[in-house]
Design an enzyme around this catalytic site. Sequence first.
Site, PDB file in Angstrom:
ATOM      1  N   GLU A   1       0.914  -1.291   0.017  1.00 51.36           N
ATOM      2  CA  GLU A   1       0.054   0.226  -0.068  1.00 51.36           C
ATOM      3  C   GLU A   1       0.708   1.298  -0.039  1.00 51.36           C
ATOM      4  OE1 GLU A   1      -2.532  -0.034   3.692  1.00 51.36           O
ATOM      5  OE2 GLU A   1      -3.269   2.078   3.197  1.00 51.36           O
TER       6      GLU A   1
ATOM      7  N   ASP B   1       6.621   9.901   5.920  1.00 51.38           N
ATOM      8  CA  ASP B   1       6.721   9.093   7.049  1.00 51.38           C
ATOM      9  C   ASP B   1       6.589  10.205   8.418  1.00 51.38           C
ATOM     10  OD1 ASP B   1       9.661   9.945   7.898  1.00 51.38           O
ATOM     11  OD2 ASP B   1      10.135   8.775   6.287  1.00 51.38           O
TER      12      ASP B   1
ATOM     13  N   ASP C   1      11.487  -2.803  15.945  1.00 54.75           N
ATOM     14  CA  ASP C   1      12.215  -1.673  15.294  1.00 54.75           C
ATOM     15  C   ASP C   1      11.286  -0.488  15.104  1.00 54.75           C
ATOM     16  OD1 ASP C   1      14.391  -0.112  14.515  1.00 54.75           O
ATOM     17  OD2 ASP C   1      14.489  -0.943  12.339  1.00 54.75           O
TER      18      ASP C   1
HETATM   19  N1  ADE Z   1       8.450   4.651   2.132  1.00 53.32           N
HETATM   20  C1  ADE Z   1       8.378   3.480   2.389  1.00 53.32           C
HETATM   21  N2  ADE Z   1       7.263   2.570   2.267  1.00 53.32           N
HETATM   22  C2  ADE Z   1       6.399   3.395   1.780  1.00 53.32           C
HETATM   23  C3  ADE Z   1       4.929   3.343   1.594  1.00 53.32           C
HETATM   24  N3  ADE Z   1       4.374   2.158   1.857  1.00 53.32           N
HETATM   25  N4  ADE Z   1       4.340   4.357   1.114  1.00 53.32           N
HETATM   26  C4  ADE Z   1       4.978   5.533   1.052  1.00 53.32           C
HETATM   27  N5  ADE Z   1       6.414   5.759   1.335  1.00 53.32           N
HETATM   28  C5  ADE Z   1       7.049   4.626   1.632  1.00 53.32           C
END
Ligand code: ADE
Length: 317
Positions: A113, A119, A158
């Site tokens: 997804e 983040d 983590d």
């Molecule tokens: N960075 C790492 N995984 C991601 C994700 N699923 N969606 C957006 N950015 C990301």
Amino acid sequence: QSIIENETASHNKLSLKEAPTIQKQIVKKGIKDFKFGAVIGDGAYSTVMLATSIDTKKKYAAKVLNKEYLIRQKKVKYVSVEKIALQKLNNSHSVVRLFSTFQDESSLYFLLEYAPNGDFLSLMKKYGSLDENCACYYGSQIIDAIDHLHASGIIHRDIKPENILLDGEMRIKLTDFGTAKLLDPTNNTSSKSKYDLSTRSKSFVGTAEYVSPELLNDSFTDYRCDIWAFGCILFQMIAGKPPFKATNEYLTFQKVMKVQYAFTPGFPLIIRDLVKKILMKNLDQRLTINQIKEHPFFKEMNFKDGSIWSSTPPDIK
Ligand code: ADE
């Protein structure tokens, strides 16, 4: 799943040769069904790229892992652990969904997804720190997500801001289950959990700033390492930096082992109280998830009716 021309697929269980009369059939999507775009994430063993379905235009995050490198670094186990954990959690709104996995000669691919709002580390960095209201909104979702993992028999190990993504509605989604611990189910009927939460695991270190003192002092962790990491993140939301931070890993570890941290000026007293009770070296004194949810800081939040996941996100700051 869609019906596509038969030639696409090396992944196809029924090949044209074996079933000459079937011209079209349900075929698992393959790498060539996606247009790969920008790199949106980077880990020690993987690169995450934006991938758009050529057919539906829907966006995904494709985690790409180099097979040779995984074998050389002896990290093949991480990949199967991540796949099992994500499959187990596939109906959880608080975890990134795994849609599919593929491979070609050189790489393994996890079709995940896509979380369009980046983040949680980037969010905190952009604003420097968050106010009490935001800490309450994001904190309640993060602790509820960890609760859900543990109830599903998974310890993340983590938990850190980079591994907490934000979806289109600014709701958190946990990611990166490569170093997770999958707990064994228990047949102990007197136990409240279906899983053996007393499982201790050795020889694993997460990320220096969020690692628990028990892992450094006694070389073991259990599910309570995720609660410790939550305490560090809650501190960071307000202070703008994690509680245990030094110029190098060794000095960071020393601070963690001594639980040496200081609240920043103006740090709200109610959150101070909660952080202090979570960042306890003694595991039996560290608050449990239920106690965290019942702390006065979260008194406005109803963890039982799902409303923490459906409320309007607060304006930041
Ligand atoms: N960075 C790492 N995984 C991601 C994700 N699923 N969606 C957006 N950015 C990301």
